[in-house]
Design a protein around this motif. Structure first.
Motif, PDB file in Angstrom:
ATOM      1  N   SER A   1      -2.579  -5.172  -0.214  1.00  0.00           N
ATOM      2  CA  SER A   1      -3.305  -4.486  -1.297  1.00  0.00           C
ATOM      3  C   SER A   1      -3.143  -2.973  -1.188  1.00  0.00           C
ATOM      4  O   SER A   1      -4.020  -2.208  -1.590  1.00  0.00           O
TER       5      SER A   1
ATOM      6  N   TRP B   1      -3.801  -0.795  -4.332  1.00  0.00           N
ATOM      7  CA  TRP B   1      -5.108  -0.780  -4.983  1.00  0.00           C
ATOM      8  C   TRP B   1      -5.717   0.618  -4.886  1.00  0.00           C
ATOM      9  O   TRP B   1      -5.903   1.146  -3.783  1.00  0.00           O
TER      10      TRP B   1
ATOM     11  N   THR C   1     -11.921  -2.960  -1.443  1.00  0.00           N
ATOM     12  CA  THR C   1     -10.513  -2.747  -1.100  1.00  0.00           C
ATOM     13  C   THR C   1     -10.314  -2.565   0.398  1.00  0.00           C
ATOM     14  O   THR C   1      -9.202  -2.742   0.888  1.00  0.00           O
TER      15      THR C   1
ATOM     16  N   ARG D   1     -11.843  -8.687   0.666  1.00  0.00           N
ATOM     17  CA  ARG D   1     -11.299  -8.129  -0.575  1.00  0.00           C
ATOM     18  C   ARG D   1     -11.621  -8.994  -1.792  1.00  0.00           C
ATOM     19  O   ARG D   1     -11.712 -10.209  -1.693  1.00  0.00           O
TER      20      ARG D   1
END
Length: 275
Positions: free
Chosen positions: A24, A27, A42, A96
């Protein structure tokens, strides 16, 4: 470890990764705290809750919230504090979540309509990231168990609703370094669980749900219990007649209100009784 150190460790926040969480990195949105509910997570973390007199048992807690929210206080920190009262060291996992475009919100509507197939299609990539967060959390706590007065062979994982999905996925995918010694699955959502093979290593499971769960999750709990029994694994099932979905720390004047007492009794009297 003395009480002074315990006080310093109480509610210690532990990042799971040294930098951006793998998978991620792109993000860019910011986490939101909506008064006990978290959104747009996140940066996965663990928050440690240390009892005054730890008994050597540790539990990682994964709150629910449909992979769009975390019911962080009601299904996380409140549970951790109650476990502390029985000497159990607890860690609340902030895993997450799906980022919902603010310009095109849909979560409330699809939950109202119980359109779980659409929810699954949106959630699937993030469920895998949440599983990775759970595996990483288990590895961290086991490697550092002595620092928290935990026996590394008495470390389990519990989750409710979407957190139950994470708990079951962990049970099915863990390796020796990150496998839970026991699992608690509370009204888990089965369709999104990753994996299905019952562990061959001894893994006791505690399952609790309500027959009147409005999303129909009761049947998955029964199926999981049956699979564990067929595999000759220790299993305990509490199927409450009433309680609905999300009864973890609600006060409804129903037997389901006392599920956490049943869980701790199971842990302390059946799984890890004092010799």
């Amino acid at each position: 470890m003395g009480l002074a150190i315990n006080c310093c460790l109480a509610q210690k926040i532990i990042p799971l990764y040294p930098g951006k969480a793998p998978g991620s990195e792109s993000w860019l949105w910011k986490e939101q705290n909506l008064g006990g509910y978290l959104k747009d997570v996140t940066e996965p973390t663990l928050t440690a809750f240390i009892p005054d007199n730890p008994n050597g048992i540790g539990v990682i807690i994964a709150p629910g919230g449909g992979f769009h929210f975390l019911v962080y206080e009601l299904e996380g920190t409140a549970v951790a504090k109650k476990l502390n009262e029985r000497g159990i060291t607890a860690f609340v996992l902030k895993y997450r979540l799906v980022h919902e475009d603010p310009a095109h919100p849909y979560y409330s509507q699809i939950m109202k309509e119980k359109n779980l197939k659409f929810l699954d299609s949106v959630n699937a990539p993030v469920v895998r990231l949440a599983l990775q967060d759970a595996l990483t959390a288990m590895k961290y706590v086991r490697q550092n168990a002595r620092d928290y007065n935990i026996d590394p062979n008495k470390l389990g994982f519990m989750g409710s609703s979407a957190g139950g999905t994470v708990a079951m996925s962990l049970a099915y995918n863990a390796t020796e370094e990150n496998r839970p010694n026991f699992v608690a699955s509370l009204y888990a959502y089965g369709s999104a669980v990753i994996g299905s093979k019952v562990p061959t290593v001894d893994t006791p499971i505690f399952i609790a749900t309500a027959s009147d769960d409005e999303f129909g999750f009761a049947s998955y709990s029964v199926q999981t219990y049956s699979k564990w029994i067929e595999a000759k694994q220790p299993a305990e099932l509490h199927m409450y007649q009433k309680g609905g979905h999300g009864f973890v720390m609600k006060k409804q004047n129903l037997p389901a209100d006392n599920y956490l007492d049943r869980f701790t009794d199971w842990l302390l009297l059946e799984i890890y009784p004092k010799r």
